[in-house]
Structure formats: structure tokens, C-alpha cells
Design an enzyme around this catalytic site. Structure first.
Site, PDB file in Angstrom:
ATOM      1  N   CYS A 217       0.831  -1.200   0.000  1.00 27.80           N
ATOM      2  CA  CYS A 217       0.000   0.000   0.000  1.00 27.80           C
ATOM      3  C   CYS A 217       0.866   1.251   0.000  1.00 27.80           C
ATOM      4  O   CYS A 217       1.984   1.251   0.489  1.00 27.80           O
ATOM      5  CB  CYS A 217      -0.917   0.032   1.216  1.00 27.80           C
ATOM      6  SG  CYS A 217      -2.037  -1.362   1.307  1.00 27.80           S
TER       7      CYS A 217
ATOM      8  N   LYS B 280       1.186  -7.371 -26.840  1.00 27.64           N
ATOM      9  CA  LYS B 280       0.214  -6.315 -26.549  1.00 27.64           C
ATOM     10  C   LYS B 280       0.730  -5.344 -25.494  1.00 27.64           C
ATOM     11  O   LYS B 280       1.556  -5.688 -24.653  1.00 27.64           O
ATOM     12  CB  LYS B 280      -1.095  -6.943 -26.087  1.00 27.64           C
ATOM     13  CG  LYS B 280      -1.761  -7.807 -27.154  1.00 27.64           C
ATOM     14  CD  LYS B 280      -3.080  -8.374 -26.659  1.00 27.64           C
ATOM     15  CE  LYS B 280      -3.752  -9.210 -27.735  1.00 27.64           C
ATOM     16  NZ  LYS B 280      -5.044  -9.774 -27.289  1.00 27.64           N
TER      17      LYS B 280
END
Length: 269
Positions: free
Chosen positions: A98, A237
């Protein structure tokens, strides 16, 4: 970085007591000039680099020369700087994986990227595959990887339970090695969050790439301040969300169209 822990492993209807490698996590209390600035949950390596990177990305120092001393003992890091009365960031705890919240910040007050770095898409694909080939992740399934590269190749690859921790560690490593951050780019295994973008802006790192997703706030900040975000780099991609002009093989008409969208969005903010 990991420890063998006994557990009960299940496979269908079969259960056995076995050992399994589990990634280590530790609290690191950071004290700056006698004041508690942060308690971070980190992996127990490159703690000095983490401290330097944290001090830099939080604006407590602008250069490693401002550090008088760093002392790390067990789960405590004590730092003295040459400006002992400088106001510090609020005391906080950063949990593993976090980071801080960007939603309350004024995007216009964040630094703009100043860099002439350019890349091609094949280099990005190759480097993502190289940087994120982590044997520790294969072994434990519980680690984030952040790599820093420049035109010469790999600068450093760091593994940590938190991607924000890993980014601070890699920035701290680069600062100690006097590496020109404006000529580097970041590869990360996890989501590109607003906090990851903020740290890159502070360090003047112009490109951040992930095999995963990003967030709308991260894109908004990146478009406004000149950072290139590339996500979902998998096989052939990739998604380029901002400043596509840094990737040489994107047709000019397409990169310019994205830039026009960025300008319009900036006017609306």
C-alpha cells in the site's frame, strides 16, 4: 527473503503436512532527526536504499549529500539530516503493498518530467519479460518486482512485498550510484497507482511500465505532468495511456491524437 514454514497442503481429497516457502515481512520504524516519520512493512533487504528513496520521494531530502548519517539496527532506522528542523511528513504506517493517497493533492503542484528519453515497443516487451522473471516470485508467489533500466540496459532489479517499497529502494540505489534518473525507466509487476506515479515524478523518471493495470488518477496525473504510462505489457500487446510520443514506433498521428486528448483533459481540471 523467505522462510520455510510447515503447513497442511491439500490436493483434492488428499492432505499432507509439508514445508512451504513464505516471503518474509518486517516492520521498519524510520526516525528522522529524532522524530518518528514512518513505520513501513518491508522485505528485510536493501533497507538503507529504502530509507534513502523514502526520504527523497517524500521531499525530506533533495540529494544524498543532505544526509549526515543512517543507522539501521534490527527494526529501527535512525537518520540525521543537515536540516534538522525541516518539517517532516506526517507520522504514518505504510502497510505491505500500500502507499499514500493522492486524492487530496493539487496535481498542478507536482513536478513536471524533464527528459529526452525515447524507447521502442520491442525494447519494452523484452525488458518486461527480463525484469519480471523472478525466481523468488515463482517460489513464494508473494513478491513484487520493480526494475530500473536505461539505454545501457539493467540498472537494478528489486523485490519487495510492496511495490511502493521496491520503488523507493530502487530510487535510493540509483541516488547512491549517482545515476541520471531522467534517462531511466521503471518496470513493475503490479498496478501503477497514483503513488507510484508521484514517486516517479519526484525522481524525474519519465516512463513507468507494468504488465498489469493502472488507475484513472495515475493517468490524470501522468498526462498533466508529462509521464509516460504503459500497462498490460503481455506478449505482443500493451496499452499506452499517456505521452506516447516517447515510444518511437507509435505512428505520429496516433501519439499526437492522444496528446490532444491530454491537453483537453488538462483544461478541464
Amino acid at each position: 527473503m523467505y522462510r520455510e514454514v510447515d503447513c497442511i497442503k491439500g490436493d483434492g481429497d488428499s492432505f499432507d503436512l509439508e514445508m512451504h516457502p513464505v516471503i518474509e515481512e518486517m516492520p521498519l520504524a524510520v526516525t528522522v532527526n529524532g522524530r518518528h516519520a514512518l513505520t513501513a512493512m518491508v522485505s528485510p533487504d536493501m533497507l538503507r536504499e529504502f530509507v534513502i528513496g523514502f526520504l527523497y520521494t517524500e521531499g525530506i531530502i533533495k540529494d544524498t549529500d543532505e544526509i549526515e548519517s543512517i543507522k539501521i539496527e534490527d527494526t529501527n532506522a535512525s537518520i540525521l539530516t543537515k536540516s534538522p528542523f525541516k518539517i517532516l511528513v506526517s507520522k504514518k504506517t505504510v502497510l505491505s503493498g500500500c502507499g499514500g493517497s493522492m486524492s487530496y493533492l493539487d496535481i498542478a503542484k507536482l513536478p513536471e518530467i524533464e527528459s529526452d528519453l525515447i524507447l521502442d515497443s520491442e525494447t519494452i516487451r523484452t525488458v518486461v519479460k527480463e525484469a519480471l522473471d523472478s525466481q523468488l516470485h515463482v517460489l513464494t508467489g508473494g513478491i513484487h518486482v520493480v526494475g530500473m533500466y536505461n539505454a545501457k540496459g539493467k540498472v537494478c532489479v528489486v523485490e519487495d512485498i510492496g511495490r511502493h517499497n521496491a520503488l523507493d529502494k530502487i530510487i535510493g540505489y540509483a541516488l547512491e550510484k549517482n545515476i541520471d534518473l531522467s534517462s531511466t525507466y521503471i518496470i513493475c509487476s503490479g498496478r501503477i497507482s497514483s503513488e507510484m506515479v508521484r514517486k516517479c515524478l519526484t525522481a524525474n523518471i519519465p516512463v513507468v511500465v507494468s504488465r498489469g493495470a493502472t488507475t484513472t488518477l495515475a493517468i490524470d496525473i501522468a498526462r498533466s505532468r508529462g509521464l509516460t504510462i504503459v500497462g498490460f505489457v503481455r506478449s505482443k500487446k500493451m496499452n499506452v495511456y499517456s505521452r506516447g510520443n516517447r515510444i518511437t514506433d507509435i505512428p505520429l498521428s496516433i501519439s499526437e491524437s492522444l496528446r490532444e486528448d491530454e491537453k483537453e483533459e488538462s483544461k478541464m481540471k
